[in-house]
Design a protein around this motif. Structure first.
Motif, PDB file in Angstrom:
ATOM      1  N   LEU A   1       7.489  12.793  -7.479  1.00  0.00           N
ATOM      2  CA  LEU A   1       6.265  13.324  -6.880  1.00  0.00           C
ATOM      3  C   LEU A   1       5.911  14.662  -7.535  1.00  0.00           C
ATOM      4  O   LEU A   1       6.784  15.356  -8.047  1.00  0.00           O
ATOM      5  N   PRO A   2       4.636  15.053  -7.483  1.00  0.00           N
ATOM      6  CA  PRO A   2       4.258  16.367  -8.016  1.00  0.00           C
ATOM      7  C   PRO A   2       5.023  17.500  -7.324  1.00  0.00           C
ATOM      8  O   PRO A   2       5.459  17.364  -6.167  1.00  0.00           O
ATOM      9  N   LYS A   3       5.179  18.615  -8.027  1.00  0.00           N
ATOM     10  CA  LYS A   3       6.015  19.735  -7.582  1.00  0.00           C
ATOM     11  C   LYS A   3       5.647  20.267  -6.194  1.00  0.00           C
ATOM     12  O   LYS A   3       6.525  20.674  -5.427  1.00  0.00           O
TER      13      LYS A   3
ATOM     14  N   VAL B   1      -5.270   6.258  -6.247  1.00  0.00           N
ATOM     15  CA  VAL B   1      -4.655   5.425  -5.219  1.00  0.00           C
ATOM     16  C   VAL B   1      -3.300   4.926  -5.719  1.00  0.00           C
ATOM     17  O   VAL B   1      -3.026   4.919  -6.926  1.00  0.00           O
ATOM     18  N   THR B   2      -2.496   4.527  -4.768  1.00  0.00           N
ATOM     19  CA  THR B   2      -1.257   3.836  -5.070  1.00  0.00           C
ATOM     20  C   THR B   2      -1.054   2.792  -3.981  1.00  0.00           C
ATOM     21  O   THR B   2      -1.747   2.800  -2.966  1.00  0.00           O
ATOM     22  N   PHE B   3      -0.107   1.901  -4.211  1.00  0.00           N
ATOM     23  CA  PHE B   3       0.133   0.830  -3.252  1.00  0.00           C
ATOM     24  C   PHE B   3       1.538   0.893  -2.671  1.00  0.00           C
ATOM     25  O   PHE B   3       1.908   0.052  -1.850  1.00  0.00           O
ATOM     26  N   ASN B   4       2.297   1.865  -3.095  1.00  0.00           N
ATOM     27  CA  ASN B   4       3.628   2.133  -2.566  1.00  0.00           C
ATOM     28  C   ASN B   4       3.786   3.643  -2.494  1.00  0.00           C
ATOM     29  O   ASN B   4       3.447   4.344  -3.443  1.00  0.00           O
ATOM     30  N   ASP B   5       4.298   4.133  -1.389  1.00  0.00           N
ATOM     31  CA  ASP B   5       4.508   5.568  -1.210  1.00  0.00           C
ATOM     32  C   ASP B   5       5.765   5.787  -0.369  1.00  0.00           C
ATOM     33  O   ASP B   5       5.731   6.396   0.697  1.00  0.00           O
ATOM     34  N   PRO B   6       6.911   5.236  -0.830  1.00  0.00           N
ATOM     35  CA  PRO B   6       8.116   5.212   0.006  1.00  0.00           C
ATOM     36  C   PRO B   6       8.694   6.585   0.333  1.00  0.00           C
ATOM     37  O   PRO B   6       9.257   6.762   1.418  1.00  0.00           O
ATOM     38  N   LEU B   7       8.576   7.550  -0.565  1.00  0.00           N
ATOM     39  CA  LEU B   7       9.152   8.864  -0.280  1.00  0.00           C
ATOM     40  C   LEU B   7       8.412   9.556   0.863  1.00  0.00           C
ATOM     41  O   LEU B   7       9.002  10.350   1.593  1.00  0.00           O
ATOM     42  N   ILE B   8       7.140   9.259   1.009  1.00  0.00           N
ATOM     43  CA  ILE B   8       6.347   9.877   2.073  1.00  0.00           C
ATOM     44  C   ILE B   8       6.343   9.007   3.327  1.00  0.00           C
ATOM     45  O   ILE B   8       6.525   9.494   4.442  1.00  0.00           O
TER      46      ILE B   8
ATOM     47  N   LYS C   1      -1.385  27.296   0.548  1.00  0.00           N
ATOM     48  CA  LYS C   1      -0.672  26.396  -0.373  1.00  0.00           C
ATOM     49  C   LYS C   1      -1.687  25.829  -1.352  1.00  0.00           C
ATOM     50  O   LYS C   1      -2.864  25.741  -1.046  1.00  0.00           O
ATOM     51  N   HIS C   2      -1.165  25.416  -2.501  1.00  0.00           N
ATOM     52  CA  HIS C   2      -2.052  24.790  -3.484  1.00  0.00           C
ATOM     53  C   HIS C   2      -1.245  23.851  -4.367  1.00  0.00           C
ATOM     54  O   HIS C   2      -0.029  23.943  -4.467  1.00  0.00           O
ATOM     55  N   TRP C   3      -1.980  22.907  -4.976  1.00  0.00           N
ATOM     56  CA  TRP C   3      -1.344  22.028  -5.938  1.00  0.00           C
ATOM     57  C   TRP C   3      -0.786  22.867  -7.077  1.00  0.00           C
ATOM     58  O   TRP C   3      -1.312  23.933  -7.392  1.00  0.00           O
ATOM     59  N   GLN C   4       0.268  22.355  -7.712  1.00  0.00           N
ATOM     60  CA  GLN C   4       0.911  23.091  -8.803  1.00  0.00           C
ATOM     61  C   GLN C   4       0.792  22.347 -10.124  1.00  0.00           C
ATOM     62  O   GLN C   4       1.661  22.444 -10.982  1.00  0.00           O
TER      63      GLN C   4
ATOM     64  N   GLY D   1       8.324   6.182   4.034  1.00  0.00           N
ATOM     65  CA  GLY D   1       9.593   5.601   4.474  1.00  0.00           C
ATOM     66  C   GLY D   1       9.491   4.124   4.805  1.00  0.00           C
ATOM     67  O   GLY D   1       8.897   3.352   4.057  1.00  0.00           O
ATOM     68  N   VAL D   2      10.034   3.728   5.966  1.00  0.00           N
ATOM     69  CA  VAL D   2      10.089   2.313   6.343  1.00  0.00           C
ATOM     70  C   VAL D   2       8.703   1.726   6.616  1.00  0.00           C
ATOM     71  O   VAL D   2       8.530   0.515   6.604  1.00  0.00           O
ATOM     72  N   ARG D   3       7.716   2.588   6.847  1.00  0.00           N
ATOM     73  CA  ARG D   3       6.349   2.091   7.088  1.00  0.00           C
ATOM     74  C   ARG D   3       5.603   1.794   5.792  1.00  0.00           C
ATOM     75  O   ARG D   3       4.461   1.356   5.827  1.00  0.00           O
ATOM     76  N   ASP D   4       6.231   2.014   4.648  1.00  0.00           N
ATOM     77  CA  ASP D   4       5.578   1.843   3.351  1.00  0.00           C
ATOM     78  C   ASP D   4       5.379   0.366   3.032  1.00  0.00           C
ATOM     79  O   ASP D   4       6.210  -0.254   2.380  1.00  0.00           O
ATOM     80  N   GLN D   5       4.265  -0.179   3.532  1.00  0.00           N
ATOM     81  CA  GLN D   5       3.962  -1.580   3.235  1.00  0.00           C
ATOM     82  C   GLN D   5       2.504  -1.878   3.564  1.00  0.00           C
ATOM     83  O   GLN D   5       1.903  -1.205   4.396  1.00  0.00           O
ATOM     84  N   ASP D   6       1.956  -2.859   2.868  1.00  0.00           N
ATOM     85  CA  ASP D   6       0.636  -3.408   3.168  1.00  0.00           C
ATOM     86  C   ASP D   6      -0.466  -2.360   3.236  1.00  0.00           C
ATOM     87  O   ASP D   6      -1.334  -2.412   4.107  1.00  0.00           O
ATOM     88  N   ALA D   7      -0.445  -1.379   2.308  1.00  0.00           N
ATOM     89  CA  ALA D   7      -1.423  -0.296   2.398  1.00  0.00           C
ATOM     90  C   ALA D   7      -1.938   0.128   1.025  1.00  0.00           C
ATOM     91  O   ALA D   7      -1.277  -0.064   0.001  1.00  0.00           O
ATOM     92  N   ILE D   8      -3.121   0.717   1.071  1.00  0.00           N
ATOM     93  CA  ILE D   8      -3.631   1.465  -0.063  1.00  0.00           C
ATOM     94  C   ILE D   8      -3.539   2.934   0.343  1.00  0.00           C
ATOM     95  O   ILE D   8      -3.948   3.297   1.458  1.00  0.00           O
ATOM     96  N   TYR D   9      -2.928   3.731  -0.514  1.00  0.00           N
ATOM     97  CA  TYR D   9      -2.710   5.146  -0.251  1.00  0.00           C
ATOM     98  C   TYR D   9      -3.659   5.946  -1.136  1.00  0.00           C
ATOM     99  O   TYR D   9      -3.676   5.766  -2.360  1.00  0.00           O
ATOM    100  N   ILE D  10      -4.420   6.830  -0.526  1.00  0.00           N
ATOM    101  CA  ILE D  10      -5.403   7.634  -1.250  1.00  0.00           C
ATOM    102  C   ILE D  10      -4.814   9.021  -1.502  1.00  0.00           C
ATOM    103  O   ILE D  10      -4.266   9.645  -0.583  1.00  0.00           O
ATOM    104  N   HIS D  11      -4.943   9.472  -2.734  1.00  0.00           N
ATOM    105  CA  HIS D  11      -4.404  10.784  -3.122  1.00  0.00           C
ATOM    106  C   HIS D  11      -5.416  11.563  -3.959  1.00  0.00           C
ATOM    107  O   HIS D  11      -6.270  10.978  -4.635  1.00  0.00           O
ATOM    108  N   ARG D  12      -5.266  12.863  -3.914  1.00  0.00           N
ATOM    109  CA  ARG D  12      -5.951  13.817  -4.806  1.00  0.00           C
ATOM    110  C   ARG D  12      -7.470  13.629  -4.859  1.00  0.00           C
ATOM    111  O   ARG D  12      -8.046  13.517  -5.922  1.00  0.00           O
TER     112      ARG D  12
END
Length: 169
Positions: A153-155, A67-74, A33-36, A76-87
Motif C-alpha cells: 500500500l502507499p506510504k 479502482v481495485t477489486f481486492n483490498d484485503p489489507l484494509i 494528513k496528506h498523501w505521500q 480483511g475478511v469482508r474483502d469480497q464481491d466489491a469494487i473499491y474506489i481510491h484516490r
C-alpha cells in the motif's frame, strides 16, 4: 455539458500525477494528513489493467480515480464481491460538480454488470468533513480499521486508522 467516464491511457500518466500533486497541496492546507506520493509503476499497472479512470467534462480531464477489486489489507475478511474506489481527485476548477455521485452512478452500473455486491471506499478516520460528505453521497459508514500490515500500500497508510464506507447493491 458532456460528462464522460473513461479509462485512462498511458498518455494520461503525467496528467494523473499532476492531479495527485494538486491533491497533496490541497490536503496540506485543509487537513493534518496528506498523501505521500505514489509510484509510477503502480499507476502504470492500474492503467494497463484498466483500473485507472478519468472524468472528462466537455473533453477536459476534470477528475481522476482508481479502482481495485481486492483490498484485503484494509477490508480483511469482508474483502469480497466489491469494487473499491481510491484516490478520487477533482481539478480545482471543477470543484462542486459532485463527481463522487457521478462515480457512484458509474460504479453501480459497472458492479451490476460484473455481479458485484458492494461499492466500497475508505478515508482517514479523523477527517470528519470527508466522512460527512461520503455518507451524504449515499455511502454507509461500516466501521473503523487500524492498519497493522501495509505491504504493497502507499506510504500514507502506515499506522493510521481508516473509516470504511460501502453501498450495498
Amino acid at each position: 455539458m458532456q460528462l464522460q467516464v473513461l479509462n485512462s491511457e498511458a498518455a494520461d500518466i503525467d496528467i494523473i500525477f499532476g492531479f495527485y500533486d494538486m491533491a497533496i497541496a490541497y490536503q496540506k492546507k485543509v487537513f493534518n494528513k496528506h498523501w505521500q506520493g505514489f509510484g509510477r509503476e503502480m499507476v502504470q499497472a492500474e492503467i494497463d489493467e484498466n483500473r485507472q479512470y478519468k472524468i472528462l467534462v466537455d473533453g477536459v480531464v476534470a477528475c481522476v480515480f482508481a479502482v481495485t477489486f481486492n483490498d484485503p489489507l484494509i477490508w480483511g475478511v469482508r474483502d469480497q464481491d466489491a469494487i473499491y474506489i481510491h484516490r478520487i481527485v477533482t481539478h480545482p476548477e471543477f470543484r462542486g460538480y459532485a463527481f463522487v455521485k457521478e462515480i457512484i452512478k458509474w460504479a453501480k452500473d459497472y458492479a451490476m454488470k460484473k455481479g458485484l455486491k458492494f461499492i466500497r471506499m475508505d478515508t482517514w478516520a479523523d477527517n470528519k468533513k470527508l466522512l460527512e460528505y461520503y455518507t451524504g453521497c449515499g455511502f454507509d459508514y461500516v466501521g473503523l480499521v487500524t492498519m497493522d500490515r501495509t505491504n504493497g500500500l502507499p506510504k500514507h497508510y502506515e499506522g493510521i486508522s481508516l473509516s470504511l464506507f460501502e453501498i450495498a447493491l
